[in-house]
Enzyme design. Sequence first.
Site, PDB file in Angstrom:
ATOM      1  N   ASP A  32       0.766  -1.298   0.086  1.00 40.84           N
ATOM      2  CA  ASP A  32      -0.094   0.003  -0.009  1.00 40.84           C
ATOM      3  C   ASP A  32       0.858   1.238   0.082  1.00 40.84           C
ATOM      4  O   ASP A  32       2.062   1.398  -0.515  1.00 40.84           O
ATOM      5  CB  ASP A  32      -1.030   0.022   1.110  1.00 40.84           C
ATOM      6  N   THR A  74       8.195  -0.129 -12.778  1.00 40.92           N
ATOM      7  CA  THR A  74       7.011   0.260 -13.021  1.00 40.92           C
ATOM      8  C   THR A  74       6.899   1.288 -14.057  1.00 40.92           C
ATOM      9  O   THR A  74       7.639   2.499 -14.355  1.00 40.92           O
ATOM     10  CB  THR A  74       6.569   1.169 -12.037  1.00 40.92           C
ATOM     11  N   PHE A 101      14.157  -4.743 -17.358  1.00 41.27           N
ATOM     12  CA  PHE A 101      15.272  -5.031 -16.679  1.00 41.27           C
ATOM     13  C   PHE A 101      15.927  -6.523 -17.262  1.00 41.27           C
ATOM     14  O   PHE A 101      17.008  -6.895 -16.849  1.00 41.27           O
ATOM     15  CB  PHE A 101      15.226  -5.168 -15.302  1.00 41.27           C
ATOM     16  N   HIS A 133       1.270  -9.169 -24.078  1.00 36.02           N
ATOM     17  CA  HIS A 133       1.465  -9.332 -22.574  1.00 36.02           C
ATOM     18  C   HIS A 133       0.485  -9.957 -21.853  1.00 36.02           C
ATOM     19  O   HIS A 133      -0.809 -10.269 -22.493  1.00 36.02           O
ATOM     20  CB  HIS A 133       1.850  -8.168 -21.803  1.00 36.02           C
ATOM     21  N   HIS A 134       0.572 -10.444 -20.563  1.00 39.12           N
ATOM     22  CA  HIS A 134      -0.358 -11.148 -19.712  1.00 39.12           C
ATOM     23  C   HIS A 134      -1.561 -10.077 -19.539  1.00 39.12           C
ATOM     24  O   HIS A 134      -1.424  -8.953 -19.645  1.00 39.12           O
ATOM     25  CB  HIS A 134       0.234 -11.482 -18.515  1.00 39.12           C
ATOM     26  N   LYS A 137      -1.557  -7.041 -17.150  1.00 41.49           N
ATOM     27  CA  LYS A 137      -0.893  -5.792 -17.447  1.00 41.49           C
ATOM     28  C   LYS A 137      -1.674  -4.376 -17.612  1.00 41.49           C
ATOM     29  O   LYS A 137      -2.674  -4.748 -18.566  1.00 41.49           O
ATOM     30  CB  LYS A 137       0.119  -6.039 -18.608  1.00 41.49           C
ATOM     31  N   GLY A 143       5.965  -0.385 -21.757  1.00 35.53           N
ATOM     32  CA  GLY A 143       7.194   0.518 -21.692  1.00 35.53           C
ATOM     33  C   GLY A 143       8.387  -0.079 -22.576  1.00 35.53           C
ATOM     34  O   GLY A 143       8.902   0.799 -23.263  1.00 35.53           O
ATOM     35  N   THR A 144       8.431  -1.263 -22.718  1.00 27.94           N
ATOM     36  CA  THR A 144       9.628  -1.841 -23.495  1.00 27.94           C
ATOM     37  C   THR A 144       8.925  -1.606 -25.077  1.00 27.94           C
ATOM     38  O   THR A 144       9.945  -1.028 -25.891  1.00 27.94           O
ATOM     39  CB  THR A 144       9.449  -3.348 -23.302  1.00 27.94           C
TER      40      THR A 144
END
Length: 237
Positions: A32, A74, A101, A133-134, A137, A143-144
Amino acid sequence: MKIALLGYGKMGKTIEEIAQSRGHEVVLRVNDDIENYNLGEFQPDVAIDFSIPKAAFKNITTCFKNNIPVVSGTTGWLDQYEKAKNICEENNSAFIYASNFSLGVNVFFELNKKLAAMMKGLEEYSVEIEEIHHTQKLDAPSGTAISLAQQIIEENPTKKGWQLNDADSDEIPIHAKRIENVPGTHTVSYESDIDSIEITHTAKSRQGFALGAVIAAEYLKGRSGVFTMRDVLASLF
């Protein structure tokens, strides 16, 4: 090394496994608002942020103000990136942001730049990007994919920007698909009437992303400044 995990979903848990396997200790797990925690009580050497877009800026800058370096993966908050970078420098902290990364993806980025430079004079080829993507997301495009598009734009002066799906001739279309249980696939395609050229990176699990984030955190310890994954890779090879 003591690590604070900002965001403790599937990626955070995978990062924890990798970090512990490399001899590090996770001293804080935040799901949180980071302001609910006394960071000085836990004394992390570095924080790894894989939270959500609306929490990322607050998480990251709170760490800087507490002299805690941050590795952030993020996406979806980069309209505040320059402000975060300034706060990092004002507090003599350390920061690495990367859209991805994975060490393999960062090699893929280098290939993308090289290919874009080779293709920029070949006007008969159109270029587009697809990312898969899954379904969990939250942002699209990834972002990539945006990083790949920006690299092509830097190398090719005829490209002025990118658009999700439909794009003008001076823009790069990015197609985003969401499919259950897909860690991430990115393809850059050049198409002409004669032939096609494609480069693709396919992630098989979250392990690659997590390993790269932990290696980046190891790189940041004891440093100050704003770095990239190119700096991290240069330290490895």
